[in-house]
Design a protein around this motif. Sequence first.
Motif, PDB file in Angstrom:
ATOM      1  N   PHE A  82       9.993   3.267  -0.916  1.00  8.01           N
ATOM      2  CA  PHE A  82       9.889   2.544  -2.184  1.00  8.01           C
ATOM      3  C   PHE A  82      10.504   3.404  -3.278  1.00  8.01           C
ATOM      4  O   PHE A  82      10.545   4.635  -3.153  1.00  8.01           O
ATOM      5  CB  PHE A  82       8.416   2.279  -2.526  1.00  8.01           C
ATOM      6  N   PRO A  83      10.944   2.790  -4.364  1.00  2.17           N
ATOM      7  CA  PRO A  83      11.570   3.582  -5.436  1.00  2.17           C
ATOM      8  C   PRO A  83      10.653   4.654  -6.017  1.00  2.17           C
ATOM      9  O   PRO A  83      11.115   5.708  -6.423  1.00  2.17           O
ATOM     10  CB  PRO A  83      11.910   2.544  -6.509  1.00  2.17           C
ATOM     11  N   ASP A  84       9.336   4.394  -6.056  1.00  4.94           N
ATOM     12  CA  ASP A  84       8.393   5.366  -6.594  1.00  4.94           C
ATOM     13  C   ASP A  84       6.980   5.007  -6.136  1.00  4.94           C
ATOM     14  O   ASP A  84       6.765   3.985  -5.482  1.00  4.94           O
ATOM     15  CB  ASP A  84       8.471   5.428  -8.125  1.00  4.94           C
ATOM     16  N   ARG A  85       6.023   5.857  -6.479  1.00  4.06           N
ATOM     17  CA  ARG A  85       4.634   5.664  -6.040  1.00  4.06           C
ATOM     18  C   ARG A  85       4.042   4.378  -6.612  1.00  4.06           C
ATOM     19  O   ARG A  85       3.287   3.683  -5.936  1.00  4.06           O
ATOM     20  CB  ARG A  85       3.802   6.881  -6.441  1.00  4.06           C
ATOM     21  N   ASP A  86       4.367   4.054  -7.860  1.00  3.34           N
ATOM     22  CA  ASP A  86       3.830   2.817  -8.448  1.00  3.34           C
ATOM     23  C   ASP A  86       4.284   1.590  -7.670  1.00  3.34           C
ATOM     24  O   ASP A  86       3.500   0.661  -7.453  1.00  3.34           O
ATOM     25  CB  ASP A  86       4.229   2.688  -9.916  1.00  3.34           C
ATOM     26  N   ALA A  87       5.536   1.571  -7.250  1.00  2.00           N
ATOM     27  CA  ALA A  87       6.042   0.431  -6.467  1.00  2.00           C
ATOM     28  C   ALA A  87       5.329   0.359  -5.120  1.00  2.00           C
ATOM     29  O   ALA A  87       4.957  -0.727  -4.660  1.00  2.00           O
ATOM     30  CB  ALA A  87       7.554   0.539  -6.275  1.00  2.00           C
ATOM     31  N   ALA A  88       5.117   1.507  -4.480  1.00  2.00           N
ATOM     32  CA  ALA A  88       4.434   1.535  -3.182  1.00  2.00           C
ATOM     33  C   ALA A  88       2.996   1.042  -3.316  1.00  2.00           C
ATOM     34  O   ALA A  88       2.526   0.225  -2.516  1.00  2.00           O
ATOM     35  CB  ALA A  88       4.460   2.952  -2.594  1.00  2.00           C
ATOM     36  N   ARG A  89       2.299   1.510  -4.342  1.00  2.31           N
ATOM     37  CA  ARG A  89       0.920   1.049  -4.581  1.00  2.31           C
ATOM     38  C   ARG A  89       0.903  -0.443  -4.893  1.00  2.31           C
ATOM     39  O   ARG A  89       0.012  -1.162  -4.439  1.00  2.31           O
ATOM     40  CB  ARG A  89       0.311   1.808  -5.754  1.00  2.31           C
ATOM     41  N   GLY A  90       1.864  -0.882  -5.710  1.00  4.05           N
ATOM     42  CA  GLY A  90       1.939  -2.296  -6.071  1.00  4.05           C
ATOM     43  C   GLY A  90       2.125  -3.180  -4.856  1.00  4.05           C
ATOM     44  O   GLY A  90       1.494  -4.241  -4.736  1.00  4.05           O
ATOM     45  N   TRP A  91       3.012  -2.753  -3.943  1.00  9.08           N
ATOM     46  CA  TRP A  91       3.229  -3.527  -2.715  1.00  9.08           C
ATOM     47  C   TRP A  91       1.942  -3.619  -1.897  1.00  9.08           C
ATOM     48  O   TRP A  91       1.533  -4.701  -1.507  1.00  9.08           O
ATOM     49  CB  TRP A  91       4.332  -2.885  -1.866  1.00  9.08           C
ATOM     50  N   TYR A  92       1.299  -2.475  -1.654  1.00 19.76           N
ATOM     51  CA  TYR A  92       0.111  -2.484  -0.794  1.00 19.76           C
ATOM     52  C   TYR A  92      -1.000  -3.338  -1.397  1.00 19.76           C
ATOM     53  O   TYR A  92      -1.708  -4.047  -0.680  1.00 19.76           O
ATOM     54  CB  TYR A  92      -0.386  -1.056  -0.541  1.00 19.76           C
ATOM     55  N   ALA A  93      -1.154  -3.305  -2.704  1.00 20.21           N
ATOM     56  CA  ALA A  93      -2.219  -4.050  -3.380  1.00 20.21           C
ATOM     57  C   ALA A  93      -1.847  -5.506  -3.666  1.00 20.21           C
ATOM     58  O   ALA A  93      -2.706  -6.280  -4.071  1.00 20.21           O
ATOM     59  CB  ALA A  93      -2.585  -3.352  -4.685  1.00 20.21           C
ATOM     60  N   SER A  94      -0.601  -5.873  -3.449  1.00 24.74           N
ATOM     61  CA  SER A  94      -0.150  -7.221  -3.805  1.00 24.74           C
ATOM     62  C   SER A  94      -0.896  -8.292  -3.017  1.00 24.74           C
ATOM     63  O   SER A  94      -1.248  -8.093  -1.851  1.00 24.74           O
ATOM     64  CB  SER A  94       1.354  -7.362  -3.568  1.00 24.74           C
ATOM     65  N   PRO A  95      -1.135  -9.433  -3.636  1.00 28.74           N
ATOM     66  CA  PRO A  95      -1.776 -10.533  -2.918  1.00 28.74           C
ATOM     67  C   PRO A  95      -1.010 -10.944  -1.660  1.00 28.74           C
ATOM     68  O   PRO A  95      -1.620 -11.272  -0.643  1.00 28.74           O
ATOM     69  CB  PRO A  95      -1.813 -11.667  -3.944  1.00 28.74           C
ATOM     70  N   ALA A  96       0.315 -10.886  -1.720  1.00 29.71           N
ATOM     71  CA  ALA A  96       1.126 -11.290  -0.564  1.00 29.71           C
ATOM     72  C   ALA A  96       0.872 -10.357   0.625  1.00 29.71           C
ATOM     73  O   ALA A  96       0.709 -10.811   1.765  1.00 29.71           O
ATOM     74  CB  ALA A  96       2.606 -11.306  -0.924  1.00 29.71           C
ATOM     75  N   TYR A  97       0.845  -9.027   0.376  1.00 28.82           N
ATOM     76  CA  TYR A  97       0.616  -8.111   1.486  1.00 28.82           C
ATOM     77  C   TYR A  97      -0.845  -8.137   1.929  1.00 28.82           C
ATOM     78  O   TYR A  97      -1.136  -8.098   3.121  1.00 28.82           O
ATOM     79  CB  TYR A  97       1.045  -6.674   1.161  1.00 28.82           C
ATOM     80  N   GLN A  98      -1.755  -8.193   0.988  1.00 28.96           N
ATOM     81  CA  GLN A  98      -3.177  -8.234   1.342  1.00 28.96           C
ATOM     82  C   GLN A  98      -3.505  -9.452   2.195  1.00 28.96           C
ATOM     83  O   GLN A  98      -4.396  -9.388   3.042  1.00 28.96           O
ATOM     84  CB  GLN A  98      -4.043  -8.187   0.082  1.00 28.96           C
ATOM     85  N   ALA A  99      -2.793 -10.551   2.006  1.00 27.88           N
ATOM     86  CA  ALA A  99      -3.006 -11.743   2.844  1.00 27.88           C
ATOM     87  C   ALA A  99      -2.569 -11.495   4.284  1.00 27.88           C
ATOM     88  O   ALA A  99      -3.165 -12.036   5.221  1.00 27.88           O
ATOM     89  CB  ALA A  99      -2.261 -12.936   2.254  1.00 27.88           C
ATOM     90  N   LEU A 100      -1.525 -10.670   4.474  1.00 27.52           N
ATOM     91  CA  LEU A 100      -1.034 -10.355   5.820  1.00 27.52           C
ATOM     92  C   LEU A 100      -1.824  -9.246   6.504  1.00 27.52           C
ATOM     93  O   LEU A 100      -1.935  -9.213   7.731  1.00 27.52           O
ATOM     94  CB  LEU A 100       0.428  -9.892   5.761  1.00 27.52           C
ATOM     95  N   LEU A 101      -2.345  -8.329   5.724  1.00 31.97           N
ATOM     96  CA  LEU A 101      -2.955  -7.116   6.255  1.00 31.97           C
ATOM     97  C   LEU A 101      -3.982  -7.344   7.370  1.00 31.97           C
ATOM     98  O   LEU A 101      -3.938  -6.649   8.388  1.00 31.97           O
ATOM     99  CB  LEU A 101      -3.568  -6.312   5.111  1.00 31.97           C
TER     100      LEU A 101
END
Length: 109
Positions: A59-78
Amino acid sequence: MTSYAIGHLHDVRMNADIVAYLEGIDATLEPYGGRFVLHGGEKQDLEGHFAGDLIVIAFPDRDAARGWYASPAYQALLPLRTRNARGAVFLVDGVDEDHRATDILETPA
């Protein structure tokens, strides 16, 4: 600075849930600039033995990585993955291109 989501997964039960997870994850990465660097692959042990699969997503930076993991789209798949695989997932920041091994000696503890 580039940040990496790293997963060390094992005991993966390949089934419909895992297939759905794999089919959906790419779309969750795109809004955060994420891209696969490693996704399993054949390993050649040089020292010791590494069991399981290693997945690295940049990811471009830590904020982007955290944002992805916490995103509703990823949390639905997790849950599709966590119900069917064991392992550890964590974030690690990369180093600059001019990084040298001794640079860590200068970092305060």
